[in-house]
Design a protein around this motif. Structure first.
Motif, mmCIF file in Angstrom:
data_model
loop_
_atom_site.group_PDB
_atom_site.id
_atom_site.type_symbol
_atom_site.label_atom_id
_atom_site.label_comp_id
_atom_site.label_asym_id
_atom_site.label_seq_id
_atom_site.Cartn_x
_atom_site.Cartn_y
_atom_site.Cartn_z
ATOM 1 N N ARG A 564 162.137 30.671 15.334
ATOM 2 C CA ARG A 564 162.710 31.291 16.533
ATOM 3 C C ARG A 564 163.227 32.693 16.227
ATOM 4 N NH1 ARG A 564 164.871 25.947 17.129
ATOM 5 N NH2 ARG A 564 163.817 24.825 18.812
ATOM 6 N N MET A 567 160.225 35.005 16.021
ATOM 7 C CA MET A 567 159.687 35.317 17.351
ATOM 8 C C MET A 567 160.567 36.322 18.077
ATOM 9 S SD MET A 567 158.446 31.482 18.478
ATOM 10 C CE MET A 567 157.845 31.977 20.082
ATOM 11 N N GLU A 571 159.300 40.055 19.128
ATOM 12 C CA GLU A 571 159.297 40.458 20.535
ATOM 13 C C GLU A 571 160.014 41.793 20.733
ATOM 14 O OE1 GLU A 571 161.000 37.097 22.443
ATOM 15 O OE2 GLU A 571 159.180 35.869 22.283
ATOM 16 N N TRP A 619 153.813 36.411 15.417
ATOM 17 C CA TRP A 619 154.436 35.654 16.501
ATOM 18 C C TRP A 619 153.725 34.328 16.718
ATOM 19 C CZ3 TRP A 619 153.474 33.342 21.103
ATOM 20 C CH2 TRP A 619 154.542 33.132 21.963
ATOM 21 N N ALA A 622 154.540 31.790 14.056
ATOM 22 C CA ALA A 622 155.870 31.210 14.274
ATOM 23 C C ALA A 622 155.849 30.213 15.431
ATOM 24 C CB ALA A 622 156.880 32.322 14.551
ATOM 25 N N ALA A 623 155.090 30.536 16.486
ATOM 26 C CA ALA A 623 154.993 29.636 17.636
ATOM 27 C C ALA A 623 154.357 28.312 17.247
ATOM 28 C CB ALA A 623 154.194 30.305 18.753
#
Length: 628
Positions: A564, A567, A571, A619, A622-623
């Protein structure tokens, strides 16, 4: 970046057709360019101009001194008496090529390894090889030679899904240097998206450039068309005011629209779903009833080889299934078994009483008897009016939607190109109003525009649909589920789609360098036939009985917290990159007449694009941790 090939104001006519009309473009180091356009629109001619194989009528084509150019054409130019070793490796000593990781990667990815089992061994001769094997040899030869400029004409032809994924990964890894470039004609939209940093559209003698791959090209083209429509609608209302401003001597001002995410969202926010699945399912059930086609403990053998081994499969009304698999695994045989066109070695096939099958094979010989007929006559021979998406459609209207405008409908069948013959096959099948549609490699010889039209037609078609294809974009676009054939006689469900298939193949055959996230679920295995028989009577949509998938590893709470954080950080960085990109676009607009400044800004923009791609990958990784 050095410009490796430049074209200035080039014009070229073939007969009465103006293929290039004052075209100016360049291929710079680090470029990976995809070429799209209609069949016969000039894509291959443009590639030949870049290669120096065709001279232009006027204008100038220049190449950087010393730059080497390699071309993969659609013609077979290999010496039949040459060995695979001579074709692919030339006179390189074994210790030279065996010690080169890049060359070993090509041998593994395209030919199946140093012993080249896919083409019969390095010491076998070209003579006797199939068209697909020769195509892979020609591609392998070019990739081993590694020229400065690589020009490829439909490189994914004769490659399966796995081969296309390997080729995309290889080209991205080795064609990103500032001293080399790639230009590829392709109708494979997934490949275009995975590889291209720019897209050229060849249309009406012009070459229109777009940043990015297929998705960016479609969106940018839609934005251009939207802006053109808005401009046309407003023009009449603004004419008087514009004239008044001009009379008052107002200075002329111009602006260049920028490609923005907000504009993209505005384009798609009111777009309805691709198809109404509930409505189509209800209509399909009405047309088909409860029973479609069942294979019960069915086996199919060719000689001593078992292609399908005791398969139990229940097709449901309205199911839309994509089929992938290695070459020779039995995909076409599976369609023929479902159609009842091949005898079963064991087991049973059951078909509902209302089932009407339309089967598109890879053969076009069925059109030979229609050689003297016109296209519209060949279509109306089947039926003059059909129903699509609940509406009556005439043969002429459907023909137009699939790339046969009014004048072309009067063409004799014998004069059609390969792609047009393929379209005509699809037309005749659809006009016959089947409620079970079996499509075997429907994308063969079709350009992207025709593919898009075909997908649009299939979106409104109600019935059970099975598609065999190596076109990953098509499979993910029109199919709601995928299954795989791996050559072991079994059919496996792919809950994770094509990505799961590639991960599965990577675990079975490491010869293809396909990356797989560590959290990938293990593939499911088929159950013993007795268990399949017991469960075969369960009423499930398109039920293919097999074992339960193994559980994927679950991330720990600490790993999820870290994911998290990653991410959130990414972002923020992506947001800052978007702001920098917007400023660069604004600066390019201000300095549009300063060529040197625009090139400098474009270099900075490319750096941002590369940085964004790396962040997006971070990203996604990580997702995947959070999803595991």
């Amino acid at each position: 970046m050095a410009v490796l090939i430049s074209v200035e104001r080039a014009a070229l006519a073939l007969g009465t057709a103006q293929v290039l009309d004052g075209v100016s473009l360049g291929v710079a180091g680090g470029d990976r360019i995809g070429i799209v356009g209609r069949n016969g629109g000039g894509k291959t001619t443009l590639l030949r101009v870049l290669a120096g194989d065709r001279t232009v009528d006027s204008g100038r084509v220049a190449r950087l001194g010393g730059a080497t150019v390699g071309v993969l054409t659609q013609d077979d130019t290999l010496d039949p008496s040459a060995t695979v070793r001579e074709v692919v490796l030339g006179d390189r000593a074994e210790h030279v090529w065996a010690g080169d990781a890049r060359i070993r990667d090509v041998l593994t990815g395209l030919l199946g390894g140093i012993d080249a089992p896919a083409v019969g061994g390095l010491d076998s001769t070209v003579d006797g090889k199939s068209g697909g094997e020769r195509r892979r040899l020609g591609l392998a030869q070019l990739l081993v030679d590694d020229p400065d400029v690589l020009l490829l004409d439909e490189p994914t032809n004769h490659l399966d899904v796995e081969g296309v994924a390997w080729l995309a990964e290889h080209l991205v890894r080795h064609r990103s240097r500032p001293d080399n470039a790639l230009v590829a004609i392709t109708h494979d939209r997934w490949f275009l998206d995975a590889v291209a940093t720019r897209t050229w559209e060849v249309v009406d003698g012009q070459v229109n450039g777009f940043d990015g791959g297929y998705a960016a090209y479609v969106l940018a083209k839609a934005e251009r068309e939207r802006m053109a429509r808005v401009t046309a609608e407003r023009r009449n209302n603004l004419l008087r005011k514009e004239l008044a401003w001009l009379r008052r001597g107002a200075p002329a001002r111009t602006s260049k629209p920028k490609f923005r995410i907000d504009a993209a969202n505005a384009l798609i926010e009111d777009v309805p779903p691709l198809r109404n699945d509930v409505e189509l399912m209800a209509f399909a059930t009405t047309r088909l009833g409860k029973d479609v086609i069942d294979l019960l403990d069915a086996s199919v053998a060719v000689g001593d080889r078992v292609l399908l081994d005791r398969i139990t499969w229940h097709l449901a009304p309205g199911a839309r299934i994509g089929i992938v698999g290695v070459n020779g695994s039995g995909k076409s045989t599976l369609l023929r078994a479902l159609a009842g066109e091949v005898p079963l070695a064991s087991g049973k096939r059951k078909q509902g009483v209302t089932v009407r099958i339309g089967h598109l094979t890879q053969e076009v010989r069925e059109l030979d008897r229609l050689a003297d007929k016109r296209v519209i006559e060949a279509v109306e021979e089947v039926r003059k009016v059909t129903v699509l998406a609940g509406k009556e459609v005439t043969a002429s209207t459907l023909a137009k939607r699939l790339g046969f405008p009014g004048p072309r409908q009067q063409t004799r069948v014998r004069d059609l190109s390969g792609g047009e013959r393929r379209r005509l096959q699809v037309l005749r099948i659809l006009m016959d109003e089947p409620n079970v549609l079996l499509l075997d490699e429907p994308t063969n010889d079709l350009d992207i525009e025709t593919l898009t039209s075909l997908e649009d037609v299939l979106d409104g078609w109600a019935g059970t649909l099975l598609v065999v294809s190596h076109d990953r974009y098509l499979l993910e676009r029109i199919a709601d589920e995928q299954v795989a054939l791996l050559g072991d006689g079994r059919v496996r469900q792919l809950p994770g789609g094509v990505e799961e298939y590639l991960r599965l193949r990577a675990t079975i055959t490491p010869s293809y360098a396909v990356s797989a996230p560590s959290s990938a679920a293990a593939p499911s295995a088929s159950q013993p036939s007795s268990q399949r028989q017991r469960e075969g009577s369960q009423e499930e949509p398109s039920a293919l009985t097999q074992g339960s998938p193994a559980s994927a590893p679950t991330a720990t709470p600490a790993e999820q917290r870290e994911a998290r954080k990653v991410m959130a950080r990414v972002e923020k960085q992506l947001s800052k990159l978007a702001q920098r990109e917007e400023k660069i676009h604004a600066a390019m607009t201000e300095h549009v007449s300063d060529h040197a400044k625009v090139l400098e800004l474009n270099t900075e923009l490319r750096g941002i694009v590369d940085e964004r791609e790396g962040l997006e990958l971070e990203w996604l990784e990580a997702a995947e941790v959070l999803e595991s």
